[in-house]
Design an enzyme around this catalytic site. Structure first.
Site, PDB file in Angstrom:
ATOM      1  N   ASP A   2      -3.797  97.227  73.079  1.00 45.13           N
ATOM      2  CA  ASP A   2      -4.864  98.266  72.594  1.00 45.13           C
ATOM      3  C   ASP A   2      -5.198  97.820  70.856  1.00 45.13           C
ATOM      4  OD1 ASP A   2      -5.644  99.616  74.512  1.00 45.13           O
ATOM      5  OD2 ASP A   2      -4.749 101.526  73.504  1.00 45.13           O
ATOM      6  N   GLY A   3      -3.711  97.302  70.347  1.00 42.96           N
ATOM      7  CA  GLY A   3      -3.701  96.393  68.490  1.00 42.96           C
ATOM      8  C   GLY A   3      -4.406  95.617  68.992  1.00 42.96           C
ATOM      9  N   ASP A  77     -10.011 104.663  62.941  1.00 39.68           N
ATOM     10  CA  ASP A  77      -9.996 105.256  62.433  1.00 39.68           C
ATOM     11  C   ASP A  77      -9.700 104.729  61.149  1.00 39.68           C
ATOM     12  OD1 ASP A  77      -7.526 104.313  62.401  1.00 39.68           O
ATOM     13  OD2 ASP A  77      -6.493 106.122  63.698  1.00 39.68           O
ATOM     14  N   ARG A  87       4.942 111.310  49.001  1.00 41.16           N
ATOM     15  CA  ARG A  87       4.546 112.271  48.051  1.00 41.16           C
ATOM     16  C   ARG A  87       2.874 112.944  48.853  1.00 41.16           C
ATOM     17  NH1 ARG A  87       6.019 111.496  41.701  1.00 41.16           N
ATOM     18  NH2 ARG A  87       5.138 114.168  41.767  1.00 41.16           N
ATOM     19  N   ARG A 104      -5.038 119.336  48.833  1.00 41.58           N
ATOM     20  CA  ARG A 104      -3.216 118.384  48.742  1.00 41.58           C
ATOM     21  C   ARG A 104      -2.574 118.360  50.166  1.00 41.58           C
ATOM     22  NH1 ARG A 104       0.626 121.148  45.935  1.00 41.58           N
ATOM     23  NH2 ARG A 104       1.404 118.277  45.421  1.00 41.58           N
ATOM     24  N   THR A 117      -7.929 109.469  70.338  1.00 42.01           N
ATOM     25  CA  THR A 117      -6.754 109.760  70.662  1.00 42.01           C
ATOM     26  C   THR A 117      -5.895 108.864  70.474  1.00 42.01           C
ATOM     27  OG1 THR A 117      -7.924 107.761  72.824  1.00 42.01           O
ATOM     28  CG2 THR A 117      -8.168 110.062  73.307  1.00 42.01           C
ATOM     29  N   ALA A 118      -5.900 108.459  69.319  1.00 43.08           N
ATOM     30  CA  ALA A 118      -4.677 107.699  68.896  1.00 43.08           C
ATOM     31  C   ALA A 118      -4.216 108.690  67.800  1.00 43.08           C
ATOM     32  CB  ALA A 118      -5.201 106.348  68.012  1.00 43.08           C
TER      33      ALA A 118
END
Length: 223
Positions: A2-3, A77, A87, A104, A117-118
């Site tokens: 998929d990448g 995304d 942090r 935060r 779905t990822a």
């Protein structure tokens, strides 16, 4: 995997070139042809027997004192995260000019239906059918239990104001492959990209069957 298809999608959506995926990776949500059936399925596609669908992408722009300092696209995304520092970061979220909340957390995942779905799924986001014109916002380990994923219209403009009080330089990652390093006080703008990916599938393609296979859902009773 998929990448590889994600990288191809970002490049080929500009020319409206159709993309057909062959699964040489592990999960294969987008690449639904197995290597052992490559010749048969590609021959069918070249013969005109295929399904075609449009998938939208997101485009992200980072502004510093009103000047654009970076931009990237994502089929899955756009993720705001702390980068190498473990942090929390603080930011304000605006949707279509309206203030939503300040938060935060470890960041925010802004996902398309393709990306639902990822990474967004791992963060507790909903599965969104690829035919829906929707964007999902999934907080990453927020510092309040009241923060929940939000699903909004894909035509919305999303703006994140990265608080100037942050002590770290957050990163903006697209599909986990391209990234822009922001600094406290920067502004991240995310919107639906005008160009779309044309994704090709064999005729027997079934989205819910893929979900059952890849996510381990149960089959029908008695099977």
């Amino acid at each position: 995997g998929d990448g590889s298809l994600l990288g191809a999608a970002r490049a080929l959506c500009r020319s409206s070139t159709p993309v057909l995926g062959v699964n040489r990776g592990r999960l294969g949500f987008l690449t639904d042809i197995r290597p052992d059936e490559l010749e048969e399925k590609v021959a069918e596609v070249l013969g005109g027997d295929y399904l075609s669908e449009q998938r939208f992408l997101l485009e992200a722009e980072v502004y510093r004192e009103g000047e654009r300092i970076g931009a990237a696209d994502g089929l899955n995304d756009v993720v705001l995260h702390p980068g190498k520092a473990a942090r929390m970061i603080e930011f304000e979220l605006f949707i279509d000019g309206q203030f939503v909340y300040s938060q935060r957390s470890d960041g925010l995942i802004v996902a398309t239906p393709t990306g639902s779905t990822a990474y967004a799924l791992s963060g507790g986001g909903p599965i969104v059918h690829p035919r829906l014109e929707a964007i999902t916002l999934v907080p990453m380990f927020p510092h309040t239990l009241s923060s929940r994923p939000i699903v909004i219209d894909a035509a919305s403009e999303i703006i994140l104001h990265i608080s100037a009080s942050n002590s770290t330089y957050p990163h903006i990652s697209c599909d986990g492959q391209t990234q822009v390093v922001a600094k406290p006080g920067d502004v991240l703008k995310i919107r639906r990209k005008s160009e779309r990916l044309t994704l090709i599938h064999p005729l027997e393609h079934n989205y819910f069957e893929i979900c059952r296979t890849k996510l381990g859902w149960s089959n029908r009773l008695g099977e």
